[in-house]
Motif scaffolding. Structure first.
Motif, PDB file in Angstrom:
ATOM      1  N   ASP A 100       0.844  -1.191   0.000  1.00 30.10           N
ATOM      2  CA  ASP A 100       0.000   0.000   0.000  1.00 30.10           C
ATOM      3  C   ASP A 100       0.879   1.241   0.000  1.00 30.10           C
ATOM      4  O   ASP A 100       2.083   1.177   0.286  1.00 30.10           O
ATOM      5  CB  ASP A 100      -0.930   0.023   1.212  1.00 30.10           C
ATOM      6  N   ASN A 107      -5.212   8.611   8.076  1.00 35.43           N
ATOM      7  CA  ASN A 107      -6.062   8.218   9.192  1.00 35.43           C
ATOM      8  C   ASN A 107      -5.393   7.084   9.971  1.00 35.43           C
ATOM      9  O   ASN A 107      -4.946   6.103   9.380  1.00 35.43           O
ATOM     10  CB  ASN A 107      -7.426   7.776   8.643  1.00 35.43           C
ATOM     11  N   ASN A 108      -5.328   7.224  11.292  1.00 38.13           N
ATOM     12  CA  ASN A 108      -4.650   6.216  12.109  1.00 38.13           C
ATOM     13  C   ASN A 108      -5.262   4.827  11.956  1.00 38.13           C
ATOM     14  O   ASN A 108      -4.551   3.822  11.880  1.00 38.13           O
ATOM     15  CB  ASN A 108      -4.672   6.624  13.582  1.00 38.13           C
ATOM     16  N   GLN A 109      -6.591   4.765  11.908  1.00 32.95           N
ATOM     17  CA  GLN A 109      -7.238   3.461  11.781  1.00 32.95           C
ATOM     18  C   GLN A 109      -6.926   2.824  10.432  1.00 32.95           C
ATOM     19  O   GLN A 109      -6.743   1.607  10.335  1.00 32.95           O
ATOM     20  CB  GLN A 109      -8.750   3.586  11.969  1.00 32.95           C
ATOM     21  N   ALA A 110      -6.853   3.653   9.396  1.00 35.64           N
ATOM     22  CA  ALA A 110      -6.501   3.130   8.072  1.00 35.64           C
ATOM     23  C   ALA A 110      -5.099   2.531   8.099  1.00 35.64           C
ATOM     24  O   ALA A 110      -4.855   1.460   7.530  1.00 35.64           O
ATOM     25  CB  ALA A 110      -6.583   4.236   7.025  1.00 35.64           C
ATOM     26  N   LEU A 112      -3.556   1.286  10.762  1.00 33.22           N
ATOM     27  CA  LEU A 112      -3.603   0.053  11.547  1.00 33.22           C
ATOM     28  C   LEU A 112      -4.203  -1.094  10.733  1.00 33.22           C
ATOM     29  O   LEU A 112      -3.730  -2.234  10.813  1.00 33.22           O
ATOM     30  CB  LEU A 112      -4.400   0.274  12.829  1.00 33.22           C
ATOM     31  N   ASP A 113      -5.233  -0.792   9.954  1.00 32.66           N
ATOM     32  CA  ASP A 113      -5.839  -1.823   9.106  1.00 32.66           C
ATOM     33  C   ASP A 113      -4.833  -2.336   8.080  1.00 32.66           C
ATOM     34  O   ASP A 113      -4.715  -3.547   7.854  1.00 32.66           O
ATOM     35  CB  ASP A 113      -7.069  -1.272   8.385  1.00 32.66           C
ATOM     36  N   ARG A 114      -4.107  -1.413   7.452  1.00 26.68           N
ATOM     37  CA  ARG A 114      -3.107  -1.809   6.450  1.00 26.68           C
ATOM     38  C   ARG A 114      -1.969  -2.583   7.108  1.00 26.68           C
ATOM     39  O   ARG A 114      -1.412  -3.514   6.523  1.00 26.68           O
ATOM     40  CB  ARG A 114      -2.545  -0.581   5.735  1.00 26.68           C
ATOM     41  N   THR A 115      -1.629  -2.203   8.330  1.00 25.47           N
ATOM     42  CA  THR A 115      -0.560  -2.900   9.049  1.00 25.47           C
ATOM     43  C   THR A 115      -0.951  -4.346   9.320  1.00 25.47           C
ATOM     44  O   THR A 115      -0.138  -5.266   9.155  1.00 25.47           O
ATOM     45  CB  THR A 115      -0.243  -2.183  10.374  1.00 25.47           C
ATOM     46  N   GLU A 116      -2.194  -4.569   9.715  1.00 22.24           N
ATOM     47  CA  GLU A 116      -2.651  -5.940   9.965  1.00 22.24           C
ATOM     48  C   GLU A 116      -2.647  -6.751   8.673  1.00 22.24           C
ATOM     49  O   GLU A 116      -2.268  -7.930   8.666  1.00 22.24           O
ATOM     50  CB  GLU A 116      -4.048  -5.926  10.586  1.00 22.24           C
ATOM     51  N   GLU A 117      -3.047  -6.132   7.565  1.00 21.54           N
ATOM     52  CA  GLU A 117      -2.993  -6.818   6.272  1.00 21.54           C
ATOM     53  C   GLU A 117      -1.549  -7.167   5.912  1.00 21.54           C
ATOM     54  O   GLU A 117      -1.265  -8.261   5.400  1.00 21.54           O
ATOM     55  CB  GLU A 117      -3.598  -5.929   5.185  1.00 21.54           C
TER      56      GLU A 117
END
Length: 218
Positions: A100, A107-110, A112-117
């Motif tokens: 990515d 956005n912090n949540q975005a 974190l979501d990409r980090t988990e992916e």
């Protein structure tokens, strides 16, 4: 908690780097920060994880580091971040393995979501690497004759056909076949073929000359 997970943050901007470290630590990741690409190369140590990488840095840029990682093939997934991103740069990054490309401020949540992916992908890379290592180790335990038999099984031959090809008795081929299956930890022919595919890809070896050259390679 994700205490076994590593996230590496490479950014020459200390404030931005420490902010990311705090965010990621707060959700349970183990985080290691570096102020330059060269520092990361020196301290990474081939650990499994996610790399959050700033594009524009003094010395080696983020894209240059990405190219180096593409060459080394570590069990690592990369997210590029920048305040100066553009579409061509994003395309280049994705072409060379980034999962990515996020533009600051994000956005912090975005993130974190990409980090988990990215973590999920890194785990997959690590498992594939371990699988290849196990298959290599098992294959290296085979004798030259067992390798010949293995490749002929891979090519779709029956015991009778293998016996004729190698000028052996069917009973001898059966014994070699049993040894191959045992040493390769294969529970059936399909499993054996899948394991050999890890080594050479799906192309079969239909002639004995090819089989013998492959059985003695490496």
């Amino acid at each position: 908690m994700r205490t076994s997970e590593w996230v590496f943050v490479v950014d020459d901007d200390r404030a931005a780097r420490e902010s990311l470290e705090y965010l990621l630590t707060s959700v349970g990741y183990r985080v290691c920060g570096f102020q330059s690409a060269n520092d990361f190369i020196a301290g990474y140590g081939d650990r499994v994880g996610c790399l959050i990488l700033d594009v524009r840095m003094p010395g080696m840029s983020g894209l240059q580091l990405l190219l180096e990682l593409e060459r080394r093939q570590p069990p690592l997934s990369t997210i590029l971040v920048t305040g100066h991103g553009d579409v061509p740069m994003a395309v280049t990054a994705m072409r060379h393995g980034a999962i990515d490309f996020l533009q600051k401020p994000f956005n912090n949540q975005a993130l974190l979501d990409r980090t988990e992916e990215a973590m999920a992908r890194a785990r997959g890379l690590y498992k594939a690497e371990i699988s290849r290592s196990e298959v290599d180790a098992n294959f290296n335990r085979l004798t030259c004759r067992e390798r010949e038999v293995a490749w002929l099984i891979f090519g779709g031959m029956s015991n009778k056909q293998i016996a004729a090809e190698l000028e052996l008795s069917c009973k001898t081929v059966e014994a070699h076949r049993a040894n191959v299956m045992g040493k390769m930890s294969a529970h059936c022919v399909v499993d054996l073929v899948q394991k050999l595919n890890v080594l050479v890809g799906p192309k079969p070896f239909p002639d004995l000359k090819s089989v013998r050259s492959h059985s003695t390679a490496g």
